[in-house]
Structure formats: structure tokens, C-alpha cells
Design a protein around this motif. Structure first.
Motif, PDB file in Angstrom:
ATOM      1  N   GLY A   1      31.629  47.688  40.824  1.00 30.59           N
ATOM      2  CA  GLY A   1      32.734  47.345  39.937  1.00 30.59           C
ATOM      3  C   GLY A   1      32.311  46.796  38.591  1.00 30.59           C
ATOM      4  N   ASP A   2      31.013  46.797  38.338  1.00 38.61           N
ATOM      5  CA  ASP A   2      30.518  46.213  37.091  1.00 38.61           C
ATOM      6  C   ASP A   2      30.550  47.256  35.974  1.00 38.61           C
ATOM      7  N   TYR A   3      31.756  47.469  35.464  1.00 33.59           N
ATOM      8  CA  TYR A   3      31.961  48.452  34.399  1.00 33.59           C
ATOM      9  C   TYR A   3      32.633  47.798  33.198  1.00 33.59           C
ATOM     10  N   PRO A   4      32.439  48.343  31.994  1.00 33.56           N
ATOM     11  CA  PRO A   4      33.022  47.733  30.795  1.00 33.56           C
ATOM     12  C   PRO A   4      34.544  47.578  30.843  1.00 33.56           C
ATOM     13  N   HIS A   5      35.242  48.464  31.570  1.00 36.51           N
ATOM     14  CA  HIS A   5      36.702  48.368  31.581  1.00 36.51           C
ATOM     15  C   HIS A   5      37.209  47.244  32.487  1.00 36.51           C
ATOM     16  N   ASN A   6      36.315  46.638  33.269  1.00 36.97           N
ATOM     17  CA  ASN A   6      36.700  45.556  34.173  1.00 36.97           C
ATOM     18  C   ASN A   6      36.375  44.191  33.577  1.00 36.97           C
ATOM     19  N   SER A   7      36.933  43.134  34.184  1.00 38.89           N
ATOM     20  CA  SER A   7      36.654  41.771  33.748  1.00 38.89           C
ATOM     21  C   SER A   7      36.412  40.888  34.967  1.00 38.89           C
ATOM     22  N   SER A   8      35.949  39.663  34.734  1.00 42.13           N
ATOM     23  CA  SER A   8      35.659  38.721  35.821  1.00 42.13           C
ATOM     24  C   SER A   8      36.834  37.800  36.119  1.00 42.13           C
ATOM     25  N   LYS A   9      37.938  37.917  35.406  1.00 44.38           N
ATOM     26  CA  LYS A   9      39.068  37.021  35.654  1.00 44.38           C
ATOM     27  C   LYS A   9      39.716  37.365  36.988  1.00 44.38           C
ATOM     28  N   THR A  10      40.130  36.334  37.688  1.00 46.52           N
ATOM     29  CA  THR A  10      40.689  36.507  39.019  1.00 46.52           C
ATOM     30  C   THR A  10      42.214  36.544  38.976  1.00 46.52           C
ATOM     31  N   TRP A  11      42.785  36.935  40.117  1.00 48.98           N
ATOM     32  CA  TRP A  11      44.236  37.058  40.229  1.00 48.98           C
ATOM     33  C   TRP A  11      44.914  35.695  40.135  1.00 48.98           C
ATOM     34  N   THR A  12      46.032  35.645  39.385  1.00 46.93           N
ATOM     35  CA  THR A  12      46.914  34.484  39.383  1.00 46.93           C
ATOM     36  C   THR A  12      48.340  34.998  39.351  1.00 46.93           C
ATOM     37  N   LYS A  13      49.301  34.120  39.663  1.00 47.21           N
ATOM     38  CA  LYS A  13      50.703  34.516  39.616  1.00 47.21           C
ATOM     39  C   LYS A  13      51.119  34.929  38.214  1.00 47.21           C
ATOM     40  N   ASP A  14      50.456  34.351  37.203  1.00 46.30           N
ATOM     41  CA  ASP A  14      50.790  34.692  35.815  1.00 46.30           C
ATOM     42  C   ASP A  14      50.085  35.950  35.340  1.00 46.30           C
ATOM     43  N   ASN A  15      49.128  36.427  36.129  1.00 48.52           N
ATOM     44  CA  ASN A  15      48.343  37.596  35.728  1.00 48.52           C
ATOM     45  C   ASN A  15      48.176  38.524  36.930  1.00 48.52           C
ATOM     46  N   PRO A  16      49.286  39.060  37.463  1.00 46.17           N
ATOM     47  CA  PRO A  16      49.201  39.806  38.724  1.00 46.17           C
ATOM     48  C   PRO A  16      48.635  41.209  38.601  1.00 46.17           C
ATOM     49  N   TYR A  17      48.651  41.799  37.397  1.00 47.10           N
ATOM     50  CA  TYR A  17      48.270  43.206  37.284  1.00 47.10           C
ATOM     51  C   TYR A  17      46.972  43.432  36.510  1.00 47.10           C
ATOM     52  N   ASP A  18      46.799  42.752  35.367  1.00 50.33           N
ATOM     53  CA  ASP A  18      45.580  42.968  34.595  1.00 50.33           C
ATOM     54  C   ASP A  18      44.338  42.637  35.411  1.00 50.33           C
ATOM     55  N   SER A  19      44.454  41.679  36.347  1.00 47.29           N
ATOM     56  CA  SER A  19      43.301  41.293  37.166  1.00 47.29           C
ATOM     57  C   SER A  19      42.909  42.402  38.131  1.00 47.29           C
ATOM     58  N   GLY A  20      43.692  43.473  38.178  1.00 49.95           N
ATOM     59  CA  GLY A  20      43.308  44.628  38.979  1.00 49.95           C
ATOM     60  C   GLY A  20      42.048  45.290  38.449  1.00 49.95           C
ATOM     61  N   PHE A  21      41.803  45.164  37.152  1.00 51.55           N
ATOM     62  CA  PHE A  21      40.565  45.668  36.554  1.00 51.55           C
ATOM     63  C   PHE A  21      39.497  44.595  36.749  1.00 51.55           C
ATOM     64  N   SER A  22      38.910  44.577  37.931  1.00 50.14           N
ATOM     65  CA  SER A  22      38.073  43.445  38.325  1.00 50.14           C
ATOM     66  C   SER A  22      36.635  43.840  38.623  1.00 50.14           C
ATOM     67  N   LYS A  23      35.721  42.952  38.259  1.00 43.28           N
ATOM     68  CA  LYS A  23      34.314  43.107  38.619  1.00 43.28           C
ATOM     69  C   LYS A  23      34.016  42.491  39.978  1.00 43.28           C
ATOM     70  N   ASN A  24      35.044  41.927  40.631  1.00 46.64           N
ATOM     71  CA  ASN A  24      34.876  41.287  41.931  1.00 46.64           C
ATOM     72  C   ASN A  24      35.396  42.173  43.054  1.00 46.64           C
TER      73      ASN A  24
END
Length: 298
Positions: free
Chosen positions: A27-50
């Protein structure tokens, strides 16, 4: 009774020919990020390096690395690399009915010389299900699952690198469409095309650019995912062909041979005519390697 016995024998034979493997998740790709899921961020965290990213379905756990279970159905007497389809389950995971459906799809495709890798996104994450409104979070998370399986098939020389296709049902269908978006093009390998069965075509997906052709199969009575959204996706002007095949009188459960039932308020029932036509269309497309565009009612 005889027909039931033959069906069970067919399913057992297909299941017995499957090889279970473990696939390293990437999952370590440029389009992903390390931010985790939160109630305020339910969808963008789908692009995850975790591998696990802290969703309620994962009991809030975060885990950097992991592996996925998969089952490989190879054509009889296959020698060398062959065309392959990676098959993705729905929001309920690889349940008994999902396994039976996967074995049925594999049996039909194996008879045409096409291998099938059935990918399990949930078991090693200890996820039971992700059912609810069309979920782009899990569609995005599972896209990297699909690419991890693609890399595995090519690295093991099981599949022809330019003839690996993606197919998914329900949330797996949503994942299929997400996987084709140009945002996912930073992966080393790419899919030759895809088949999305009863997906959720959210407005954001409708406007996303795709890098290869696809066919969407859906019932016009689907009350789990809105067919109109998928019609809009197929009608968008694109650089690659996207077709929608809409089956009259069919609902969300049309491809799965199971007794009629309701689930989360959705009506699910098997439509053998639609399911047969879908598989024939997929096989014909694999043979011709040609996708077309437009919306067609059958």
C-alpha cells in the motif's frame, strides 16, 4: 434431487481444485497517505498506506503491514502463464454463498482457459462485514488488495501480464471501478479491463477518469445500489469504453444462486437468465479483448 446432487458435485470439484495462497499486501504508493480513519474523515482515509486503518469494522486497530488470503483456480492442464480474472467478494466477505458463487464463476472461466484468483479482503483484517450505503472507503482500501493480487500473479508467472482482468460483486464491484481510476495508475502493473457486478457508482466515481475499459452489470430493480448512478457513469464522455448492461426485472442478488431473501432492507433473488447472459458476455469479451461503450437494456 439428481440436479441438486450434480450441482453440489460441481461446486465440490471446483472447490477441491483451488490452491490457497497468502499474498503480501502493498500500500505504499504516492496516491495513499498515512492518516487513519476518523468519523470526520470516513472516506479519504480509504487511500491508506496501512493494512488496517482504524475503522470500526477493524475494531479501531491500525496495522502497517499484512497479508491476504486468496484461492487460485487454474484451468485444467494449464501450462505456463494464462489469462486471469481476480474476483472480489461483496460487503459480507467470503461467506459460504460467496465461496459457492466464486467456485461457479471459476468453473465457467476455467473451462475457457482463464484462471481465477478469489481474493479475501476481510479474514486477515478480522472484518466481519462492511455493509451499508455504497462505501467508497472500503472500495478504496480494497483497490490496493486487488493490485497486490495482480503483482502476485505476475511475479509468480501464473498470469500473462497484459491479460489480467478484475471482477467484483457489490462492494467488490465498487472496488473494481475504483481500481480503474487514473489515481491508481501509480501501480507498477495495470488491469487489462474489468467487470463490475451491481456496484455502487457514487457521484465522485461518475466523474473519475478511468485508464481501461469496463462493463457494469446491474439489475434495474437494484435497491442496494442506484442503477441510475451507474447509467450516468457509463454515459460520461471518456477516453476508454465503459458499457452498462442493465437487466430488466433483476435486483441486487441476480448473479448469486441463493433462495430469495431480504438483507438490510435490500431485496435479493437469483435471476438465472441474467446471470447466464452476464457470464457469456464476460467470456466473449475476454476472447475478443474488446470493450464497447453505451447503456444496454436486456
Amino acid at each position: 434431487m439428481k440436479s441438486i446432487f450434480l450441482l453440489m458435485l460441481l461446486l465440490f470439484s471446483a472447490a477441491a481444485s483451488a490452491e490457497e495462497v497468502k499474498i503480501k499486501w502493498k500500500g505504499d504508493y504516492p496516491h495513499n497517505s498515512s492518516k487513519t480513519w476518523t468519523k470526520d474523515n470516513p472516506y479519504d482515509s480509504g487511500f491508506s498506506k496501512n493494512f488496517k486503518n482504524g475503522t470500526p469494522e477493524e475494531f479501531d486497530e491500525v496495522q502497517k503491514n499484512g497479508e491476504l488470503n486468496a484461492f487460485i483456480y487454474s484451468p485444467k492442464d494449464a501450462q505456463g502463464s494464462v489469462p486471469f480474472i481476480i474476483l472480489l467478494h461483496g460487503c459480507g466477505g467470503l461467506s459460504t454463498s460467496a465461496k459457492e458463487w466464486s467456485a461457479h464463476v471459476a468453473e465457467l472461466l476455467n473451462s475457457q482457459g482463464v484462471g481465477v484468483l478469489v481474493l479475501d479482503s476481510f479474514t486477515t483484517r478480522y472484518v466481519d462485514q462492511s455493509c451499508g450505503p455504497a462505501d467508497l472507503h472500503w472500495g478504496r482500501r480494497r483497490a490496493d488488495d486487488a493490485y497486490s493480487a495482480l503483482d502476485y500473479l505476475i511475479e509468480k508467472k501464473l498470469a500473462k501480464s497484459n491479460e489480467v482482468y478484475l471482477m467484483g460483486y457489490s462492494n467488490g464491484g465498487t472496488t473494481t471501478l475504483v481500481s480503474l481510476t487514473t489515481r491508481e495508475a501509480d501501480h507498477q502493473h495495470h488491469f487489462a479491463g474489468a467487470f463490475a457486478v451491481a456496484p455502487g457508482c457514487s457521484p465522485s466515481l461518475q466523474h473519475s477518469a478511468l485508464y481501461t475499459g469496463a462493463i457494469i452489470f446491474m439489475g434495474d430493480q437494484d435497491d442496494a445500489n442506484n442503477p441510475k448512478w451507474c447509467e450516468e457513469l457509463a454515459k460520461k464522455k471518456r477516453s476508454v469504453p465503459v458499457q452498462m448492461v442493465e437487466y430488466r426485472g433483476a435486483n441486487h442478488g441476480f448473479p448469486v444462486n441463493a433462495p430469495p431473501h431480504d438483507f438490510m432492507g435490500w431485496h435479493l433473488s437469483y435471476n438465472p437468465v441474467a446471470e447466464k447472459d452476464m457470464m457469456q458476455t464476460i467470456i466473449a469479451t475476454l476472447k475478443s479483448k474488446r470493450f464497447v461503450k453505451g447503456v444496454e437494456s436486456r
